[in-house]
Design an enzyme around this catalytic site. Sequence first.
Site, PDB file in Angstrom:
ATOM      1  N   ASP A   1      47.706  18.997  55.845  1.00  8.33           N
ATOM      2  CA  ASP A   1      46.388  19.161  55.243  1.00  8.33           C
ATOM      3  C   ASP A   1      46.453  20.292  54.223  1.00  8.33           C
ATOM      4  O   ASP A   1      46.838  21.419  54.565  1.00  8.33           O
ATOM      5  CB  ASP A   1      45.379  19.504  56.353  1.00  8.33           C
ATOM      6  CG  ASP A   1      43.940  19.509  55.876  1.00  8.33           C
ATOM      7  OD1 ASP A   1      43.717  19.703  54.668  1.00  8.33           O
ATOM      8  OD2 ASP A   1      43.043  19.328  56.719  1.00  8.33           O
TER       9      ASP A   1
ATOM     10  N   LYS B   1      35.008  20.855  42.256  1.00  8.61           N
ATOM     11  CA  LYS B   1      35.793  20.321  41.136  1.00  8.61           C
ATOM     12  C   LYS B   1      35.601  21.175  39.874  1.00  8.61           C
ATOM     13  O   LYS B   1      36.532  21.334  39.085  1.00  8.61           O
ATOM     14  CB  LYS B   1      35.394  18.872  40.857  1.00  8.61           C
ATOM     15  CG  LYS B   1      35.900  17.874  41.889  1.00  8.61           C
ATOM     16  CD  LYS B   1      37.423  17.867  41.957  1.00  8.61           C
ATOM     17  CE  LYS B   1      37.953  16.789  42.876  1.00  8.61           C
ATOM     18  NZ  LYS B   1      39.438  16.823  42.979  1.00  8.61           N
TER      19      LYS B   1
ATOM     20  N   SER C   1      37.438  15.628  38.189  1.00  8.02           N
ATOM     21  CA  SER C   1      36.510  14.501  38.091  1.00  8.02           C
ATOM     22  C   SER C   1      35.477  14.798  37.017  1.00  8.02           C
ATOM     23  O   SER C   1      35.281  15.957  36.629  1.00  8.02           O
ATOM     24  CB  SER C   1      35.826  14.302  39.449  1.00  8.02           C
ATOM     25  OG  SER C   1      34.651  13.551  39.340  1.00  8.02           O
TER      26      SER C   1
ATOM     27  N   TYR D   1      30.826  18.810  46.179  1.00  6.91           N
ATOM     28  CA  TYR D   1      32.026  18.237  45.565  1.00  6.91           C
ATOM     29  C   TYR D   1      32.100  18.619  44.091  1.00  6.91           C
ATOM     30  O   TYR D   1      33.139  19.030  43.581  1.00  6.91           O
ATOM     31  CB  TYR D   1      31.994  16.717  45.717  1.00  6.91           C
ATOM     32  CG  TYR D   1      33.106  15.986  44.999  1.00  6.91           C
ATOM     33  CD1 TYR D   1      34.418  16.010  45.488  1.00  6.91           C
ATOM     34  CD2 TYR D   1      32.838  15.258  43.840  1.00  6.91           C
ATOM     35  CE1 TYR D   1      35.431  15.321  44.835  1.00  6.91           C
ATOM     36  CE2 TYR D   1      33.853  14.575  43.185  1.00  6.91           C
ATOM     37  CZ  TYR D   1      35.141  14.607  43.684  1.00  6.91           C
ATOM     38  OH  TYR D   1      36.141  13.943  43.024  1.00  6.91           O
TER      39      TYR D   1
END
Length: 270
Positions: free
Chosen positions: A63, A158, A141, A154
């Site tokens: 991970d 990013k 993204s 998120y």
Amino acid sequence: MKKFSEKVVIITGSSMGIGKAVAKLMGGYKAKIILNARNEEKLIATKEELSQFGYEVESFQGDVSSEGDCKKLIVGTIEKFGKIDVLINNAGMSMRGMVEDVTPAVMNSIFQINALGPFMLSQMALPHIKKTKGSIVFISSLAGFRGLPFISVYSSAKMSLTALADSLRVEHHDDKIHIGIVYVGYTEIERGKTTLGADGSPISLDERTGYFNHSIDDVAKRIVRSISSRKKKTVIGVAGRMYAILTKYFPWITEQLVIRSHRKMKKIYK
């Protein structure tokens, strides 16, 4: 793409999706591939699949949000191949939910995977990348251009990758290494992919369709091309580039488009 021959390439999140597609391409260019993912079963299956093509491939289950697993990946790569030429920080996890509903645990998990992981791996890989004058690449993204509703955490994580990439690029300018960031847009979703709900519960993602939907293979090709050209920043797709321009030069238009999208998503997630 002969420049990738015999290069040692680490790709995180490479048991499926974009990471796996990039690994296949790099293997085809005679690179030595290091796979990494949390799901050991999928990781082993991907390694076996690539090995059948005759590619030189190794894998390390782990991970990226774990400092110990990051160290195992970097040390294991050096022990196996003696160098690192390319690190592709691809592993990531998205989420769904309004800010008022997202738990601190979800926020922590998303930042650990999407921001802390790439930071730790890049930091650990840097001494080796400097020796080879290689590349560190972050897969971001379009959500990294501005905060977006329902994926706020998120999006925040990013966006942090842009700051990290920009900082590294200046700090190591004299080392002649390549620091790149790729902004991936609307891309097809591989079956079985999940995201996190506001409370941490898994949510299965539906298949994506539409004219601006890019195939996983197409995105992988553009990522590899960007690394080959040692580009600083790459935005994939016409729609993605249009969005980037609107966000930078016409923020009020982007705001209205995002509001419209938000209203549609509210109906879906009610």
